[in-house]
Design a protein around this motif. Sequence first.
Motif, short mmCIF file in Angstrom:
data_model
loop_
_atom_site.label_atom_id
_atom_site.label_comp_id
_atom_site.label_asym_id
_atom_site.label_seq_id
_atom_site.Cartn_x
_atom_site.Cartn_y
_atom_site.Cartn_z
N LEU A 138 -34.03 6.13 12.96
CA LEU A 138 -34.70 4.91 13.43
C LEU A 138 -33.78 3.96 14.20
O LEU A 138 -34.24 2.91 14.67
CB LEU A 138 -35.30 4.15 12.24
N LYS A 139 -32.54 4.32 14.31
CA LYS A 139 -31.60 3.39 14.95
C LYS A 139 -31.97 3.10 16.40
O LYS A 139 -31.89 1.96 16.88
CB LYS A 139 -30.18 3.96 14.87
N GLU A 140 -32.36 4.13 17.13
CA GLU A 140 -32.74 3.93 18.53
C GLU A 140 -33.95 3.01 18.63
O GLU A 140 -33.99 2.09 19.48
CB GLU A 140 -33.04 5.29 19.17
N ARG A 141 -34.91 3.23 17.73
CA ARG A 141 -36.11 2.38 17.73
C ARG A 141 -35.77 0.96 17.31
O ARG A 141 -36.30 -0.02 17.87
CB ARG A 141 -37.15 2.99 16.78
N TYR A 142 -34.85 0.81 16.36
CA TYR A 142 -34.44 -0.51 15.87
C TYR A 142 -33.76 -1.32 16.97
O TYR A 142 -34.00 -2.53 17.14
CB TYR A 142 -33.53 -0.34 14.66
N GLU A 143 -32.91 -0.64 17.74
CA GLU A 143 -32.23 -1.33 18.84
C GLU A 143 -33.24 -1.79 19.88
O GLU A 143 -33.09 -2.89 20.46
CB GLU A 143 -31.21 -0.39 19.48
N ALA A 144 -34.28 -0.99 20.10
CA ALA A 144 -35.32 -1.38 21.07
C ALA A 144 -36.08 -2.60 20.56
O ALA A 144 -36.44 -3.51 21.36
CB ALA A 144 -36.27 -0.22 21.30
N ILE A 145 -36.31 -2.68 19.27
CA ILE A 145 -37.01 -3.84 18.68
C ILE A 145 -36.15 -5.09 18.80
O ILE A 145 -36.63 -6.19 19.14
CB ILE A 145 -37.37 -3.56 17.21
N LEU B 267 -40.16 -4.43 12.80
CA LEU B 267 -39.36 -3.45 12.06
C LEU B 267 -40.06 -3.05 10.76
O LEU B 267 -40.06 -1.87 10.38
CB LEU B 267 -37.97 -4.04 11.76
N THR C 205 -42.77 -0.65 11.58
CA THR C 205 -42.17 0.66 11.90
C THR C 205 -41.76 1.38 10.62
O THR C 205 -41.92 2.60 10.50
CB THR C 205 -40.96 0.48 12.81
N TYR D 297 -42.92 4.98 9.34
CA TYR D 297 -41.89 5.99 9.12
C TYR D 297 -42.02 6.63 7.73
O TYR D 297 -42.00 7.84 7.57
CB TYR D 297 -40.51 5.36 9.29
#
Length: 478
Positions: free
Chosen positions: A26-33, A47, A50, A54
Amino acid sequence: MKLTDEIIKAALLGTDRYSPQVPDPLKERYEAIKSAKGDKETRFWALAATTVLYESAGQYPLDIKTQIPESPAETLPLAADAVIYLMKSALQSKDEVFFQYLIHLCIKQGKVVRPELVPTLLDTALEQKKIADSLVKICGETGQWLISLNEKWADFTVPTVSEDIWETGTMAERKSFFTDLLARDPFQAIKILESTIASETSDHRVAFLEILVTNLSLHNEPFFQTLLKDKSTKVRHMAFQYLKGLEGSQMNDLYLSVLNQLLQINTRTLTLTKTMPDEAFFQTGIEKISSEKGVEDHVFHVAQILAYLNPTTFAKAYQIPEKDLIELLYQHAHQRIWLPYLVRATIAFKHRPWALFLLDREEKINMALLDVIDAADRIPYLEKLVEQNVSGFVHYMMDDDYTLIPTPLATQMMQALAKDPYQIAQNIYKRIALQMPFEILPVLFTIVNDYREDYQFRHYRNQVEEMCRIINTKEKLS
């Protein structure tokens, strides 16, 4: 790390003081958020949403690089839809009586169940060990395919017939292998058992001996003689018992020789001699001192010998017809002492003339003697048994082949049960119904249409109604 706990912690402490740790996927998605427009609270809720998605989605699928083999085609036809439907229904309602009948029906018809039912039946086999082999059998090729893919069903794998099984197989596999080999090649079966008997546990030695005695012959005598010194008391006892009754063995010949010393038969008279046999006789396990109150030792010695002599051999040794011999023994003053031992010999050697003689003379029917005579000859004794002990009759008639009970006997049985319906349990009513002929239904309908309301008869009528349903269902499946 559980992401939900991280979200809760951030909510309690505040996003200014704590930033939730997220897993790598989820790190990539978290950075986008984090880089999205909006305030911290909006990004936090994004988050959290998400996280819900998840964890609801579960884990990433495993990357399986091996290829699962295709299920082979069935070699046997599939059971009828009605059978499958009833089997599912029986499983759901936990109707073990009818469920086991349906298993029997599939095996008898040489059919297997549909693939969608196979996993359920294999799981049932894990819970019900007694019928596991039958369940696996009706699962067919699909069953063996699934068994090869799931370790929890591994014990149900059909072993390859190989002598390696004797060395490396499970106890169940070894017993199956030994049973098959004994039927095909008794000498080889004895040979491989002799090669490992010393290293087997006492329980395993007993288990293999129990199989061996189903195909016992004089060729087995030397092997059993070696077991007379076995370290296990149970094994030694089994060896003595088998050798005692093994016609032509040294031990059995010794018994006949001692009997000739103790018992004389001239024309139509039977005379006993008070002779004390040699010590070798008692070393075979024969009791030296009578355990029967008021019975002299020599009388008790004769009784014990009678249990191990084949009636045909016994009669030939005294040069007297078999029927005359049993009549002399039966009319003797010590008849009541000897009778249980004569019955044992009759059953052990399956001596039909003596079985008929004893059944005719004794008031109480001995059900073990019924197995010695032909099915056609049993009818009058079964009629007598119904009157004496209807519960015993019902349990005697129940067999794994679901043999039909003749209509007159079935009618007599229902009349006897009407007097006291509680003589057998509800599941036994259901079980015996599976062996009732379709022609019995008019008799049962008269009971169903009798509206007496006393508690005992209501109970009986309820059982009969269920019997009618089972008989009708069974008829439709045939």
